[in-house]
Design a protein around this motif. Structure first.
Motif, PDB file in Angstrom:
ATOM      1  N   PHE A   1      -5.074 -15.203  -2.679  1.00 37.20           N
ATOM      2  CA  PHE A   1      -5.244 -14.252  -1.576  1.00 37.20           C
ATOM      3  C   PHE A   1      -3.876 -13.747  -1.100  1.00 37.20           C
ATOM      4  CE2 PHE A   1      -9.207 -16.725  -1.336  1.00 37.20           C
ATOM      5  CZ  PHE A   1     -10.125 -15.695  -1.378  1.00 37.20           C
ATOM      6  N   ASN A   2      -2.894 -14.641  -1.073  1.00 31.79           N
ATOM      7  CA  ASN A   2      -1.531 -14.226  -0.735  1.00 31.79           C
ATOM      8  C   ASN A   2      -0.999 -13.244  -1.771  1.00 31.79           C
ATOM      9  OD1 ASN A   2      -2.182 -17.006   0.229  1.00 31.79           O
ATOM     10  ND2 ASN A   2      -0.241 -16.831   1.296  1.00 31.79           N
ATOM     11  N   GLN A   3      -1.309 -13.504  -3.042  1.00 32.04           N
ATOM     12  CA  GLN A   3      -0.845 -12.627  -4.114  1.00 32.04           C
ATOM     13  C   GLN A   3      -1.452 -11.232  -3.967  1.00 32.04           C
ATOM     14  OE1 GLN A   3      -1.227 -14.168  -8.101  1.00 32.04           O
ATOM     15  NE2 GLN A   3      -0.979 -12.150  -9.043  1.00 32.04           N
ATOM     16  N   VAL A   4      -2.728 -11.178  -3.622  1.00 34.26           N
ATOM     17  CA  VAL A   4      -3.390  -9.891  -3.430  1.00 34.26           C
ATOM     18  C   VAL A   4      -2.670  -9.082  -2.353  1.00 34.26           C
ATOM     19  CG1 VAL A   4      -5.477  -8.806  -2.501  1.00 34.26           C
ATOM     20  CG2 VAL A   4      -5.664 -10.570  -4.263  1.00 34.26           C
ATOM     21  N   ILE A   5      -2.322  -9.733  -1.242  1.00 31.39           N
ATOM     22  CA  ILE A   5      -1.612  -9.042  -0.165  1.00 31.39           C
ATOM     23  C   ILE A   5      -0.278  -8.496  -0.666  1.00 31.39           C
ATOM     24  CG2 ILE A   5      -0.333  -9.463   1.979  1.00 31.39           C
ATOM     25  CD1 ILE A   5      -2.684 -11.159   2.909  1.00 31.39           C
ATOM     26  N   ALA A   6       0.475  -9.312  -1.399  1.00 30.97           N
ATOM     27  CA  ALA A   6       1.761  -8.870  -1.921  1.00 30.97           C
ATOM     28  C   ALA A   6       1.600  -7.689  -2.879  1.00 30.97           C
ATOM     29  CB  ALA A   6       2.469 -10.018  -2.618  1.00 30.97           C
ATOM     30  N   GLU A   7       0.584  -7.740  -3.729  1.00 31.76           N
ATOM     31  CA  GLU A   7       0.368  -6.664  -4.698  1.00 31.76           C
ATOM     32  C   GLU A   7      -0.005  -5.358  -4.004  1.00 31.76           C
ATOM     33  OE1 GLU A   7      -1.101  -9.305  -8.552  1.00 31.76           O
ATOM     34  OE2 GLU A   7      -2.530  -8.010  -7.521  1.00 31.76           O
TER      35      GLU A   7
ATOM     36  N   LEU B   1       0.654  -4.434  -0.882  1.00 31.49           N
ATOM     37  CA  LEU B   1       1.812  -3.904  -0.165  1.00 31.49           C
ATOM     38  C   LEU B   1       2.755  -3.190  -1.127  1.00 31.49           C
ATOM     39  CD1 LEU B   1       2.498  -6.910   2.225  1.00 31.49           C
ATOM     40  CD2 LEU B   1       1.772  -4.624   2.931  1.00 31.49           C
ATOM     41  N   ALA B   2       2.979  -3.808  -2.287  1.00 31.01           N
ATOM     42  CA  ALA B   2       3.855  -3.183  -3.287  1.00 31.01           C
ATOM     43  C   ALA B   2       3.257  -1.882  -3.800  1.00 31.01           C
ATOM     44  CB  ALA B   2       4.091  -4.148  -4.444  1.00 31.01           C
ATOM     45  N   ALA B   3       1.942  -1.872  -4.029  1.00 38.89           N
ATOM     46  CA  ALA B   3       1.285  -0.667  -4.533  1.00 38.89           C
ATOM     47  C   ALA B   3       1.396   0.489  -3.547  1.00 38.89           C
ATOM     48  CB  ALA B   3      -0.183  -0.956  -4.830  1.00 38.89           C
ATOM     49  N   ALA B   4       1.433   0.164  -2.250  1.00 39.07           N
ATOM     50  CA  ALA B   4       1.544   1.200  -1.221  1.00 39.07           C
ATOM     51  C   ALA B   4       2.988   1.551  -0.908  1.00 39.07           C
ATOM     52  CB  ALA B   4       0.836   0.734   0.052  1.00 39.07           C
ATOM     53  N   GLY B   5       3.940   0.874  -1.554  1.00 38.54           N
ATOM     54  CA  GLY B   5       5.351   1.155  -1.296  1.00 38.54           C
ATOM     55  C   GLY B   5       5.841   0.603   0.015  1.00 38.54           C
ATOM     56  N   ILE B   6       5.182  -0.452   0.516  1.00 33.89           N
ATOM     57  CA  ILE B   6       5.554  -1.059   1.792  1.00 33.89           C
ATOM     58  C   ILE B   6       6.488  -2.229   1.532  1.00 33.89           C
ATOM     59  CG2 ILE B   6       4.712  -2.159   3.901  1.00 33.89           C
ATOM     60  CD1 ILE B   6       3.814   0.764   3.531  1.00 33.89           C
ATOM     61  N   GLY B   7       7.716  -2.113   2.013  1.00 32.82           N
ATOM     62  CA  GLY B   7       8.689  -3.185   1.811  1.00 32.82           C
ATOM     63  C   GLY B   7       8.916  -3.999   3.058  1.00 32.82           C
ATOM     64  N   GLY B   8       9.675  -3.436   4.005  1.00 33.93           N
ATOM     65  CA  GLY B   8      10.132  -4.192   5.160  1.00 33.93           C
ATOM     66  C   GLY B   8       9.044  -4.828   5.981  1.00 33.93           C
ATOM     67  N   ALA B   9       8.117  -4.029   6.505  1.00 35.91           N
ATOM     68  CA  ALA B   9       7.048  -4.569   7.342  1.00 35.91           C
ATOM     69  C   ALA B   9       6.191  -5.549   6.561  1.00 35.91           C
ATOM     70  CB  ALA B   9       6.185  -3.429   7.881  1.00 35.91           C
TER      71      ALA B   9
ATOM     72  N   THR C   1       4.301 -11.319   4.656  1.00 40.31           N
ATOM     73  CA  THR C   1       4.238 -12.306   3.582  1.00 40.31           C
ATOM     74  C   THR C   1       5.061 -13.543   3.913  1.00 40.31           C
ATOM     75  OG1 THR C   1       6.002 -11.137   2.368  1.00 40.31           O
ATOM     76  CG2 THR C   1       3.734 -10.618   1.781  1.00 40.31           C
ATOM     77  N   LEU C   2       6.178 -13.389   4.636  1.00 40.35           N
ATOM     78  CA  LEU C   2       6.921 -14.569   5.065  1.00 40.35           C
ATOM     79  C   LEU C   2       6.059 -15.421   5.995  1.00 40.35           C
ATOM     80  CD1 LEU C   2      10.493 -15.281   5.849  1.00 40.35           C
ATOM     81  CD2 LEU C   2       8.931 -15.545   7.774  1.00 40.35           C
ATOM     82  N   HIS C   3       5.365 -14.775   6.932  1.00 46.51           N
ATOM     83  CA  HIS C   3       4.491 -15.483   7.866  1.00 46.51           C
ATOM     84  C   HIS C   3       3.420 -16.278   7.113  1.00 46.51           C
ATOM     85  CE1 HIS C   3       2.279 -15.988  11.726  1.00 46.51           C
ATOM     86  NE2 HIS C   3       1.193 -15.779  10.995  1.00 46.51           N
ATOM     87  N   ASN C   4       2.821 -15.663   6.085  1.00 47.00           N
ATOM     88  CA  ASN C   4       1.760 -16.317   5.323  1.00 47.00           C
ATOM     89  C   ASN C   4       2.264 -17.299   4.281  1.00 47.00           C
ATOM     90  OD1 ASN C   4      -0.629 -15.241   6.447  1.00 47.00           O
ATOM     91  ND2 ASN C   4      -0.424 -13.351   5.260  1.00 47.00           N
ATOM     92  N   ASP C   5       3.278 -16.894   3.529  1.00 49.41           N
ATOM     93  CA  ASP C   5       3.659 -17.626   2.317  1.00 49.41           C
ATOM     94  C   ASP C   5       4.703 -18.706   2.561  1.00 49.41           C
ATOM     95  OD1 ASP C   5       2.144 -15.535   1.401  1.00 49.41           O
ATOM     96  OD2 ASP C   5       3.683 -14.668   0.098  1.00 49.41           O
TER      97      ASP C   5
END
Length: 231
Positions: free
Chosen positions: A81-87, A89-97, A102-106
């Motif tokens: 589930f954490n991996q899905v969130i990371a993927e 975010l990356a697909a949408a081009g979201i880096g900083g936020a 992901t730090l909070h979760n992972d």
């Protein structure tokens, strides 16, 4: 110098994910499209994402997945589930936020899940799971980088308390954080063996935040200096 666009996403199912993960993916992708992407440029310019982004994510179960259901979490140790969130975010081009989420979760949530006693669990886990308590971990120092054996911050036992002194820098979520896991020397005569982790709460006397540091990229991921004086 030429610009490049991200590789196109594929809709081909991958065997590591099942239907539950893909339903979670669809929900989170919709959340990113509605709650993050429209504001992302604004947050990048401001140098920080809003604190309530975490609570909005918590409303839909996108933070605290590893926290037990009795504390309002997802009750699962499935890191996919954490991996899905990371993927997504990356697909949408979201880096900083996205890095803050992901730090909070992972990174930080596993410490709280693993090491809190019963009183601490009831005090902190519901807020971590809801996103109302944003978390960070403070290791890097101005003089030692991330060499934990060489950190100068100390937490010296004084009766029933530890008294924390020192400073940290480049701390992700440092401005937004309500709970900061701080690495400090509880035995300054030792190197690695003398390091302990302590939780510092927002508002504790002697806990101050410095600059939200400017960076080359990932501007909406707040990256702060933290100072501890007899905390």
């Amino acid at each position: 110098m030429t610009s490049q666009t991200p590789a196109a996403r594929t809709d081909t199912p991958r065997p590591i994910f099942d239907d539950e993960h893909e339903a979670f993916r669809s929900s989170f992708a919709a959340f990113v499209a509605a709650e993050i992407s429209p504001h992302y440029v604004e947050w990048e310019e401001a140098g920080i994402a809003p604190h309530d982004l975490y609570a909005r994510a918590g409303e839909y179960g996108f933070v605290g997945m590893a926290i037990a259901e009795e504390f309002g979490g997802g009750g699962t140790s499935d890191f996919r589930f954490n991996q899905v969130i990371a993927e997504e975010l990356a697909a949408a081009g979201i880096g900083g936020a996205g890095l803050g989420l992901t730090l909070h979760n992972d990174i930080t949530t596993p410490y709280f899940v693993e090491y809190l006693n019963d009183e601490q669990s009831h005090r902190w886990l519901p807020g971590i799971a809801s996103g109302e308590l944003v978390t960070a971990i403070a290791m890097t120092e101005p003089g030692t980088g991330s060499d934990l054996a060489g950190i100068a911050s100390t937490a010296i036992r004084d009766g029933d308390e530890y008294v924390l002194n020192g400073s940290k820098t480049f701390i992700t979520n440092g401005i937004n954080a309500d709970l900061v896991i701080v690495a400090a020397k509880t035995d300054p005569t030792q190197r690695h063996a003398g390091v302990s982790l302590l939780v510092v709460e927002r508002g504790m006397s002697g806990f101050e935040r410095g600059r939200n540091l400017d960076k080359i990229g990932m501007h909406s991921q707040d990256t702060a200096e933290l100072f501890f004086t007899d905390v």
